[in-house]
Scaffold this active site. Structure first.
Site, PDB file in Angstrom:
ATOM      1  N   CYS A 290      -8.934   1.863 -47.015  1.00 22.43           N
ATOM      2  CA  CYS A 290      -8.562   0.568 -46.425  1.00 22.43           C
ATOM      3  C   CYS A 290      -8.807  -0.582 -47.403  1.00 22.43           C
ATOM      4  CB  CYS A 290      -9.348   0.324 -45.143  1.00 22.43           C
ATOM      5  SG  CYS A 290      -9.015  -1.280 -44.388  1.00 22.43           S
TER       6      CYS A 290
ATOM      7  N   CYS B  44     -11.792  -2.721 -45.718  1.00 25.76           N
ATOM      8  CA  CYS B  44     -13.156  -2.251 -45.467  1.00 25.76           C
ATOM      9  C   CYS B  44     -13.504  -0.946 -46.198  1.00 25.76           C
ATOM     10  CB  CYS B  44     -13.404  -2.110 -43.967  1.00 25.76           C
ATOM     11  SG  CYS B  44     -12.609  -0.674 -43.236  1.00 25.76           S
TER      12      CYS B  44
ATOM     13  N   CYS C  41      -6.372   1.960 -40.120  1.00 25.44           N
ATOM     14  CA  CYS C  41      -7.783   2.066 -40.495  1.00 25.44           C
ATOM     15  C   CYS C  41      -8.607   2.263 -39.225  1.00 25.44           C
ATOM     16  CB  CYS C  41      -8.250   0.805 -41.228  1.00 25.44           C
ATOM     17  SG  CYS C  41     -10.044   0.790 -41.467  1.00 25.44           S
TER      18      CYS C  41
ATOM     19  N   CYS D 212     -11.716  -0.905 -39.144  1.00 21.58           N
ATOM     20  CA  CYS D 212     -11.441  -2.335 -38.925  1.00 21.58           C
ATOM     21  C   CYS D 212     -10.135  -2.570 -38.173  1.00 21.58           C
ATOM     22  CB  CYS D 212     -11.453  -3.104 -40.235  1.00 21.58           C
ATOM     23  SG  CYS D 212      -9.978  -2.873 -41.243  1.00 21.58           S
TER      24      CYS D 212
ATOM     25  N   ASP E 247      -0.087   4.159 -72.151  1.00 21.56           N
ATOM     26  CA  ASP E 247      -0.799   5.268 -71.502  1.00 21.56           C
ATOM     27  C   ASP E 247       0.199   6.220 -70.845  1.00 21.56           C
ATOM     28  OD1 ASP E 247      -2.376   6.974 -70.101  1.00 21.56           O
ATOM     29  OD2 ASP E 247      -3.393   5.433 -68.925  1.00 21.56           O
TER      30      ASP E 247
HETATM   31 ZN    ZN Z   1     -10.426  -1.054 -42.586  1.00 20.45          ZN
END
Ligand code: ZN
Length: 458
Positions: free
Chosen positions: A211, A214, A233, A236, A365
């Site tokens: 997330c 969070c 999520c 949250c 890269d």
């Molecule tokens: Zn979250």
């Protein structure tokens, strides 16, 4: 010097530099834009004043989304400027507008569709004041240029904060992209695909597993591809927004096109996307979203999508003697996996060419090739022979060996002429997957052999 004199000199310098480069048959340089900016640092603001501008940014699909928008606008009689050469940093964008201005610096065209590099967005948008900004998606790309994907996200956010009046079109299925709606005053319109697509694999190479708010691992109600889909999520509550422009069903997908149904502000329409693959369905729904956000009738875009054709090497077809050649630009694992899945879905015998350079525009890269799922085609019985070419052809060859490709089926080609010959001799259709600078080089060679115009002269 007065502002207007600087503008006049800047426009003249830009046009002279472009003319000079054209005479010398050189393309793809930042010189004309830099020449204009040397006289007037913010000349872009003057030469775009009063125009209605759509800006497209994001990791994958910028060019195709722009081509779809430009195609629909031009077909509907709107005189539209576009940075077709893919020069998507400030000097390139400046050059395109300056070259399309009067000697006094007034724009000649009313509309513009501009592809903009994610890092350059904060320089470009405060000068062109876009009516609409489209963000396609965010994937891991060119790490040594921009660092982590979160850094790219913040760069885009910084750009958006400079233009609160612009309407944002965001990919609802990309948890990173849709997080841009947080903490900005802009009007936001979401687009997305409401249904799962194809096999549910490669989820493990997600560029956004946790997330953005969070750090908790997302759960998904469905996946479309890579980290895109119905994310939520559990901690949250951050979740996929309900898109107002959405693909509600995928009715068919072939090597030629895709047929889908789209819901556009509550109204369902059958849409044919005239180029194949899932990622082009995303580009199409992004284009429809932007087109309607700009205030144009969606029917125009739907009509245009049916005959939009691939452009500039992103998915381009060539006829080389008796051989059909299709070129698909790949530059990161997610895009590469989609192209490989497309090859596997064809169900017919073919030869493949993988081209890998590691120049500045490629991001140096090349380790991303180890994250791409080459295994899925190396085990495909329809794939008869593989050619590798480019500065880092040996690295590509090694990668394919690890993907269990039989050694006697891989040929390392040294020069572009040799590659051209191998493709000409092929009895089977050839699919070429180059990264950026190898695509440019190959495009030049193929263009010469087939009589197609080099793209920056188009
Ligand atoms: Zn979250």
């Amino acid at each position: 010097m007065a502002g207007n004199i600087r503008t006049v000199l800047g426009v003249a310098a830009c046009k002279a530099a472009r003319w000079g480069l054209r005479v010398m048959k050189r393309g793809g340089t930042t010189l004309p834009g830099r020449a204009a900016m040397a006289f007037d640092k913010n000349i872009l603001e003057t030469v775009s004043r009063g125009m209605e501008v759509i800006v497209v940014t994001g990791t994958n699909g910028k060019t195709t989304t722009c081509r779809m928008l430009e195609h629909a606008m031009t077909a509907s009689g709107r005189d539209t400027l576009a940075n077709k050469s893919g020069a998507n940093l400030l000097p390139g964008v400046t050059a395109e507008f300056a070259a399309n201005a009067t000697a006094g610096g007034r724009p000649v065209k009313k509309y513009a569709v501009i592809e903009c590099d994610e890092g350059a967005l904060k320089q470009v948008v405060p000068l062109v004041h876009p009516k609409v900004i489209v963000v396609t998606n965010l994937f891991r790309d060119q790490l040594d240029r921009y660092g982590e994907v979160m850094h790219t996200l913040e760069q885009i956010r910084t750009g958006i904060r400079l233009v609160p009046e612009s309407i944002l079109c965001l990919n609802a299925d990309c948890s990173l992209t849709s997080s841009l709606a947080q903490d900005v005053p802009n009007q936001v319109i979401y687009y997305g695909i409401d249904v799962p697509v194809g096999e549910q694999k490669n989820v493990e190479i997600s560029d956004a597993r946790y997330c953005v708010n969070c750090g908790t691992e997302y759960q998904y109600t469905f996946h479309t591809y890579a980290h895109l889909g119905g994310f939520v999520c559990p901690k949250c509550g951050y979740h996929r927004a309900d898109p107002s422009v959405a693909v509600t069903s995928i009715d068919s997908m072939t090597a030629r096109d895709s047929r889908v149904h789209m819901k556009i502000n509550g109204i369902s329409s059958a849409v044919t996307v005239g180029i194949p693959a899932v990622y082009n369905i995303y580009n199409a729904v992004a284009a429809v979203c932007a087109y309607t956000a700009a205030g144009f009738p969606p029917e125009e875009m739907i009509r245009s999508l049916a005959d939009v054709h691939s452009s500039f090497g992103r998915m381009e077809n060539f006829r080389l003697g008796q051989t059909n050649v299709q070129m698909i630009l790949v530059k990161n694992p997610a895009g590469c996996n989609q192209a490989l899945a497309y090859l596997k879905s064809l169900g017919e015998p073919y030869n493949a060419v993988f081209c890998l350079n590691d120049r500045t525009a490629d991001g140096h890269d090349i380790s991303w090739i180890w994250d791409a799922d080459f295994e899925q085609v190396c085990k495909d019985p329809q794939l008869h022979h593989i050619y590798v070419w480019g500065d880092r052809a040996e690295d590509m060859q090694l990668r394919l060996k690890y993907a269990d490709a039989p050694e006697d089926r891989i040929t390392c080609v040294r020069t572009s002429e040799e590659l051209l010959q191998k493709m000409q001799e092929s009895q089977l259709p050839v699919f070429v997957l180059p990264n950026y600078t190898s695509m440019l080089e190959l495009r030049r060679v193929l263009g010469g052999a087939t009589g197609k115009q080099e793209f920056w002269k188009g």
